[in-house]
Write a protein that holds these residues in place. Structure first.
Motif, PDB file in Angstrom:
ATOM      1  N   LEU A   1       0.958  -1.363  -0.085  1.00  0.00           N
ATOM      2  CA  LEU A   1       0.102  -0.001  -0.062  1.00  0.00           C
ATOM      3  C   LEU A   1       0.762   1.351   0.189  1.00  0.00           C
ATOM      4  N   SER A   2       1.994   1.087   0.634  1.00  0.00           N
ATOM      5  CA  SER A   2       2.836   2.238   0.881  1.00  0.00           C
ATOM      6  C   SER A   2       4.252   1.938   1.202  1.00  0.00           C
ATOM      7  N   ILE A   3       5.259   2.592   0.608  1.00  0.00           N
ATOM      8  CA  ILE A   3       6.638   2.354   1.480  1.00  0.00           C
ATOM      9  C   ILE A   3       7.328   3.756   1.345  1.00  0.00           C
ATOM     10  N   ASP A   4       7.789   3.860   2.493  1.00  0.00           N
ATOM     11  CA  ASP A   4       8.649   5.040   2.728  1.00  0.00           C
ATOM     12  C   ASP A   4      10.070   4.843   3.164  1.00  0.00           C
ATOM     13  N   THR A   5      10.819   5.239   2.326  1.00  0.00           N
ATOM     14  CA  THR A   5      12.604   4.810   2.777  1.00  0.00           C
ATOM     15  C   THR A   5      13.259   6.278   2.794  1.00  0.00           C
ATOM     16  N   ILE A   6      14.114   6.383   3.886  1.00  0.00           N
ATOM     17  CA  ILE A   6      14.856   7.313   4.056  1.00  0.00           C
ATOM     18  C   ILE A   6      16.408   7.065   3.649  1.00  0.00           C
ATOM     19  N   PHE A   7      17.158   7.778   2.839  1.00  0.00           N
ATOM     20  CA  PHE A   7      18.352   7.339   2.565  1.00  0.00           C
ATOM     21  C   PHE A   7      19.198   8.046   3.188  1.00  0.00           C
ATOM     22  N   ARG A   8      19.708   7.149   4.473  1.00  0.00           N
ATOM     23  CA  ARG A   8      20.582   8.136   5.518  1.00  0.00           C
ATOM     24  C   ARG A   8      21.998   8.217   4.941  1.00  0.00           C
ATOM     25  N   ALA A   9      22.383   7.163   4.291  1.00  0.00           N
ATOM     26  CA  ALA A   9      23.854   7.417   3.558  1.00  0.00           C
ATOM     27  C   ALA A   9      24.030   6.371   2.557  1.00  0.00           C
ATOM     28  N   PRO A  10      24.854   6.600   1.718  1.00  0.00           N
ATOM     29  CA  PRO A  10      25.111   5.878   0.518  1.00  0.00           C
ATOM     30  C   PRO A  10      25.283   4.404   0.565  1.00  0.00           C
ATOM     31  N   VAL A  11      24.739   3.754  -0.062  1.00  0.00           N
ATOM     32  CA  VAL A  11      25.053   2.196  -0.366  1.00  0.00           C
ATOM     33  C   VAL A  11      25.962   2.112  -1.352  1.00  0.00           C
ATOM     34  N   ILE A  12      26.935   1.699  -1.194  1.00  0.00           N
ATOM     35  CA  ILE A  12      28.042   1.446  -2.083  1.00  0.00           C
ATOM     36  C   ILE A  12      27.988  -0.066  -2.717  1.00  0.00           C
ATOM     37  N   ALA A  13      28.291   0.210  -4.154  1.00  0.00           N
ATOM     38  CA  ALA A  13      28.145  -1.251  -4.937  1.00  0.00           C
ATOM     39  C   ALA A  13      29.294  -1.915  -4.701  1.00  0.00           C
ATOM     40  N   ASP A  14      29.317  -3.285  -4.749  1.00  0.00           N
ATOM     41  CA  ASP A  14      30.324  -4.085  -4.495  1.00  0.00           C
ATOM     42  C   ASP A  14      30.600  -4.424  -3.138  1.00  0.00           C
ATOM     43  N   GLN A  15      29.985  -3.718  -2.022  1.00  0.00           N
ATOM     44  CA  GLN A  15      30.015  -4.222  -0.642  1.00  0.00           C
ATOM     45  C   GLN A  15      28.696  -4.877  -0.152  1.00  0.00           C
ATOM     46  N   GLU A  16      28.863  -5.703   0.852  1.00  0.00           N
ATOM     47  CA  GLU A  16      27.873  -6.533   1.279  1.00  0.00           C
ATOM     48  C   GLU A  16      26.920  -5.659   2.444  1.00  0.00           C
ATOM     49  N   TYR A  17      25.495  -5.865   2.040  1.00  0.00           N
ATOM     50  CA  TYR A  17      24.449  -5.116   2.825  1.00  0.00           C
ATOM     51  C   TYR A  17      23.596  -6.317   3.109  1.00  0.00           C
ATOM     52  N   SER A  18      22.741  -6.175   4.068  1.00  0.00           N
ATOM     53  CA  SER A  18      21.596  -7.111   4.603  1.00  0.00           C
ATOM     54  C   SER A  18      20.358  -6.240   4.802  1.00  0.00           C
ATOM     55  N   MET A  19      19.255  -6.851   4.572  1.00  0.00           N
ATOM     56  CA  MET A  19      17.972  -6.023   4.746  1.00  0.00           C
ATOM     57  C   MET A  19      17.137  -6.957   5.832  1.00  0.00           C
ATOM     58  N   GLN A  20      16.925  -6.197   6.753  1.00  0.00           N
ATOM     59  CA  GLN A  20      15.916  -6.756   7.773  1.00  0.00           C
ATOM     60  C   GLN A  20      14.522  -6.052   7.701  1.00  0.00           C
ATOM     61  N   ALA A  21      13.645  -6.663   8.298  1.00  0.00           N
ATOM     62  CA  ALA A  21      12.176  -6.244   8.303  1.00  0.00           C
ATOM     63  C   ALA A  21      11.390  -6.699   9.505  1.00  0.00           C
ATOM     64  N   THR A  22      10.794  -5.859  10.460  1.00  0.00           N
ATOM     65  CA  THR A  22      10.082  -6.365  11.730  1.00  0.00           C
ATOM     66  C   THR A  22       8.546  -6.023  11.427  1.00  0.00           C
ATOM     67  N   VAL A  23       7.732  -6.735  11.749  1.00  0.00           N
ATOM     68  CA  VAL A  23       6.439  -6.305  11.904  1.00  0.00           C
ATOM     69  C   VAL A  23       5.948  -5.558  13.159  1.00  0.00           C
ATOM     70  N   THR A  24       5.659  -4.211  12.806  1.00  0.00           N
ATOM     71  CA  THR A  24       5.392  -3.411  14.215  1.00  0.00           C
ATOM     72  C   THR A  24       3.926  -3.076  14.335  1.00  0.00           C
ATOM     73  N   ASP A  25       2.966  -3.522  13.454  1.00  0.00           N
ATOM     74  CA  ASP A  25       1.636  -3.351  13.704  1.00  0.00           C
ATOM     75  C   ASP A  25       0.895  -4.193  12.884  1.00  0.00           C
ATOM     76  N   ILE A  26      -0.379  -4.905  13.480  1.00  0.00           N
ATOM     77  CA  ILE A  26      -1.110  -5.410  12.670  1.00  0.00           C
ATOM     78  C   ILE A  26      -2.648  -5.016  13.018  1.00  0.00           C
ATOM     79  N   ASP A  27      -3.080  -4.497  12.080  1.00  0.00           N
ATOM     80  CA  ASP A  27      -4.546  -4.097  12.173  1.00  0.00           C
ATOM     81  C   ASP A  27      -5.535  -5.279  11.390  1.00  0.00           C
ATOM     82  N   GLU A  28      -6.185  -6.289  12.131  1.00  0.00           N
ATOM     83  CA  GLU A  28      -6.773  -7.107  11.909  1.00  0.00           C
ATOM     84  C   GLU A  28      -8.386  -6.604  11.169  1.00  0.00           C
ATOM     85  N   ASP A  29      -8.778  -5.523  11.718  1.00  0.00           N
ATOM     86  CA  ASP A  29     -10.041  -4.936  10.955  1.00  0.00           C
ATOM     87  C   ASP A  29      -9.777  -4.463   9.683  1.00  0.00           C
ATOM     88  N   GLN A  30      -8.643  -3.742   9.753  1.00  0.00           N
ATOM     89  CA  GLN A  30      -8.569  -3.102   8.256  1.00  0.00           C
ATOM     90  C   GLN A  30      -7.670  -4.131   7.418  1.00  0.00           C
TER      91      GLN A  30
END
Lengths: 137, 148
Positions: A82-111
């Motif tokens: 439905l939406s995604i908001d990303t803040i680019f805090r610092a450059p992500v440099i190519a050819d370096q290793e990164y990992s992406m984490q995601a955590t569920v912070t809210d569940i609205d069962e009605d909606q």
């Protein structure tokens, strides 16, 4: 094999999505940048990017955002972003290793809407991109 | 110093400064999906009954200009973030319309001086005026100091 989330009832508050290791190769960065019309050397050439004062060629921010979207769809294939908001805090440099984490912070069962916090970090655990996504499930 | 930001807000916020049409091509959206790791058939299989562009694809569509033509120059802008809101799928083969306006202007002061944040929003519509998506680009500008 990773378990796929099929409905909102499968989701647990605080649940962490499977960690995603994005392809941050220079080749991928350059190909994506070219696809979206960003032909600048800062996305395709480490040396020229350094001449611009960067630490190296950068991954396009919208590619990192798109990786988060793919990460969510792999976890919950039936979901609708439905939406995604990303803040680019610092450059992500190519050819370096990164990992992406995601955590569920809210569940609205009605909606039937889930909110997920997103973090992309380097090997030193420094946050480079952070954000929030809302999905329908 | 807040007054100058308020003047900018009054003059520029929520006023369309650019309108551009975009032809959404399946070849491009599928490539976008592959490169970003989307594996759901609705994003990569052109024969899928719900074939559509990946949701963040609209973030790659740029208007003719990022800021209004008469917007003052404070310094060099940096890409500080992207936000996408999806209301309906963007279908390859369709032509969509992007209307740009400034959605937010605000300032933060840090150790190195004042930073000005500008959010440019592109609202995307289909030919029937259905609102498909919003794409926000957040630019941060380090204000030039006197003498620099």
């Amino acid at each position: 094999m990773e378990t796929k989330v099929k409905s909102i009832e499968d989701v647990v508050f605080g649940e962490e999505l499977p960690v995603y290791l994005p392809d941050t190769s220079l080749k991928k960065s350059a190909e994506f940048a070219s696809l979206v019309g960003w032909e600048g050397a800062r996305f395709s050439n480490h040396e020229k990017a350094k001449e611009e004062g960067l630490a190296g060629a950068m991954m396009p921010g919208i590619l990192n955002q798109a990786y988060f979207s793919a990460m969510i769809h792999r976890w919950a294939p039936n979901s609708t972003l439905l939406s995604i908001d990303t803040i680019f805090r610092a450059p992500v440099i190519a050819d370096q290793e990164y990992s992406m984490q995601a955590t569920v912070t809210d569940i609205d069962e009605d909606q039937r809407i889930i909110e997920i916090d997103l973090i992309m970090s380097n090997q030193k655990k420094e946050t480079r991109v952070l954000g929030t996504a809302r999905i329908g499930l | 110093m807040i007054a100058d930001i308020e003047r900018l807000q009054e003059k520029y916020l929520n006023k369309d400064f650019d309108v551009k049409n975009f032809l959404i091509e399946a070849e491009t959206t599928v490539r976008f999906a592959w490169l970003s790791g989307e594996t759901h058939p609705k994003f990569i299989d052109t024969d899928h009954p719900d074939f559509q562009a990946p949701p963040t694809f609209v973030g790659s569509l740029a208007g003719s200009r990022i800021l209004p033509s008469d917007f003052p120059r404070f310094g060099v802008g940096m890409d500080a973030g992207k936000s996408v809101e999806c209301f309906a799928p963007v279908r390859p083969g369709d032509e969509i319309i992007g209307k740009s306006h400034l959605h937010e202007i605000y300032a933060k002061t840090g150790r190195s001086g004042r930073m000005i944040f500008i959010v440019t929003r592109i609202e995307f519509y289909d030919k029937k005026e259905n609102h498909l998506a919003n794409s926000d680009s957040r630019i941060v500008i380090a204000e030039r100091q006197h003498g620099n």
